[in-house]
Design a protein around this motif. Structure first.
Motif, PDB file in Angstrom:
ATOM      1  N   GLU A 198       0.725  -1.177   0.042  1.00 54.34           N
ATOM      2  CA  GLU A 198      -0.146  -0.090   0.209  1.00 54.34           C
ATOM      3  C   GLU A 198       0.926   1.170   0.023  1.00 54.34           C
ATOM      4  O   GLU A 198       0.444   2.094  -0.579  1.00 54.34           O
ATOM      5  N   LEU A 199       1.980   1.271   0.656  1.00 55.60           N
ATOM      6  CA  LEU A 199       3.020   2.355   0.940  1.00 55.60           C
ATOM      7  C   LEU A 199       3.511   2.646  -0.598  1.00 55.60           C
ATOM      8  O   LEU A 199       3.664   3.923  -1.103  1.00 55.60           O
ATOM      9  N   ASP A 200       4.012   1.362  -1.176  1.00 51.88           N
ATOM     10  CA  ASP A 200       4.470   1.670  -2.537  1.00 51.88           C
ATOM     11  C   ASP A 200       3.554   2.228  -3.627  1.00 51.88           C
ATOM     12  O   ASP A 200       3.969   2.957  -4.541  1.00 51.88           O
ATOM     13  N   VAL A 212       3.649   8.950   6.488  1.00 53.25           N
ATOM     14  CA  VAL A 212       4.151   8.975   7.729  1.00 53.25           C
ATOM     15  C   VAL A 212       4.378   7.503   8.293  1.00 53.25           C
ATOM     16  O   VAL A 212       3.282   6.773   8.536  1.00 53.25           O
ATOM     17  N   VAL A 213       5.690   7.139   8.415  1.00 52.69           N
ATOM     18  CA  VAL A 213       5.748   5.840   9.284  1.00 52.69           C
ATOM     19  C   VAL A 213       7.033   6.046  10.430  1.00 52.69           C
ATOM     20  O   VAL A 213       8.068   6.480  10.021  1.00 52.69           O
ATOM     21  N   GLY A 227      -5.007   4.709   4.871  1.00 56.93           N
ATOM     22  CA  GLY A 227      -4.583   3.610   5.778  1.00 56.93           C
ATOM     23  C   GLY A 227      -3.983   4.118   6.948  1.00 56.93           C
ATOM     24  O   GLY A 227      -3.129   4.920   6.928  1.00 56.93           O
ATOM     25  N   VAL A 228      -4.346   3.405   8.110  1.00 56.84           N
ATOM     26  CA  VAL A 228      -3.839   3.908   9.473  1.00 56.84           C
ATOM     27  C   VAL A 228      -3.414   2.432  10.089  1.00 56.84           C
ATOM     28  O   VAL A 228      -4.358   1.515  10.365  1.00 56.84           O
ATOM     29  N   LEU A 229      -2.160   2.346  10.466  1.00 56.67           N
ATOM     30  CA  LEU A 229      -1.561   1.097  11.159  1.00 56.67           C
ATOM     31  C   LEU A 229      -1.088   1.399  12.402  1.00 56.67           C
ATOM     32  O   LEU A 229      -0.051   2.296  12.601  1.00 56.67           O
ATOM     33  N   VAL A 230      -1.509   0.945  13.517  1.00 51.91           N
ATOM     34  CA  VAL A 230      -1.339   1.471  14.786  1.00 51.91           C
ATOM     35  C   VAL A 230      -0.917  -0.107  15.390  1.00 51.91           C
ATOM     36  O   VAL A 230      -1.535  -0.866  15.655  1.00 51.91           O
TER      37      VAL A 230
END
Length: 179
Positions: free
Chosen positions: A115-117, A124-125, A162-165
């Motif tokens: 997804e980031l690619d 932001v990571v 997308g939000v990954l926590v």
């Protein structure tokens, strides 16, 4: 004009994932991406294939695995040109993995990396290690979960973010090992 047709909402707000079949289903990055794609509204195999830029047969196979694991369902069927069109939906708005397994976590991060690619926007990571008391860790975890849960959804035609926590306690180093 965007589709104004009301879509069925997932039957659950939160689904706890914990069976071996569910972890096996989550152990493939494409299945993770399919779950991401089904996060807001039902979609057909053709629509998902076009959105994710993969073959329809591949999407159909992975949806079958997710359906058998109880992670997606057929929300709607329609007759079109002599065939039946199925709209798939996630079984819950959020999926909680109470005890993350290695394979599912690796697949989730693989799907996250894909997804980031593909993201055209700035991302932001951040990875940071903090020394926290058990109480501080509990409060921070609850605050992070609340921030994500209470985030306001935009309009249907707004970009999806997308939000990954993740929050975890690092394993303590073995005696005499590196810190």
């Amino acid at each position: 004009m965007p589709d104004e047709t009301p879509r069925p909402q997932p039957p659950q707000d939160v689904q706890e994932v914990g069976s071996p079949q569910q972890f096996a289903a989550l152990a493939h990055p494409l299945r993770q991406r399919l779950l991401f794609a089904l996060g807001h509204r039902p979609a057909t195999i053709s629509g998902l294939a076009a959105q994710l830029e993969v073959g329809k047969g591949n999407v159909a196979h992975h949806l079958k695995v997710l359906r058998e694991a109880g992670l997606v369902y057929v929300a709607e069927t329609r007759q079109v040109r002599g065939g039946t069109e199925q709209h798939y939906q996630r079984t819950a708005r959020r999926m909680l993995i109470a005890e993350p397994a290695g394979a599912g976590t690796v697949a989730m991060f693989g799907a996250f990396a894909q997804e980031l690619d593909r993201s055209a926007a700035e991302t932001v990571v951040t990875l940071r290690h903090l020394r926290l008391t058990p109480e501080q860790a509990r409060v921070l975890g609850e605050t992070l979960a609340r921030l994500v849960d209470e985030a306001e959804e935009g309009a249907a035609d707004d970009a999806v973010h997308g939000v990954l926590v993740a929050m975890y306690e690092r394993a303590r180093p073995e005696a005499g090992g590196p810190v």
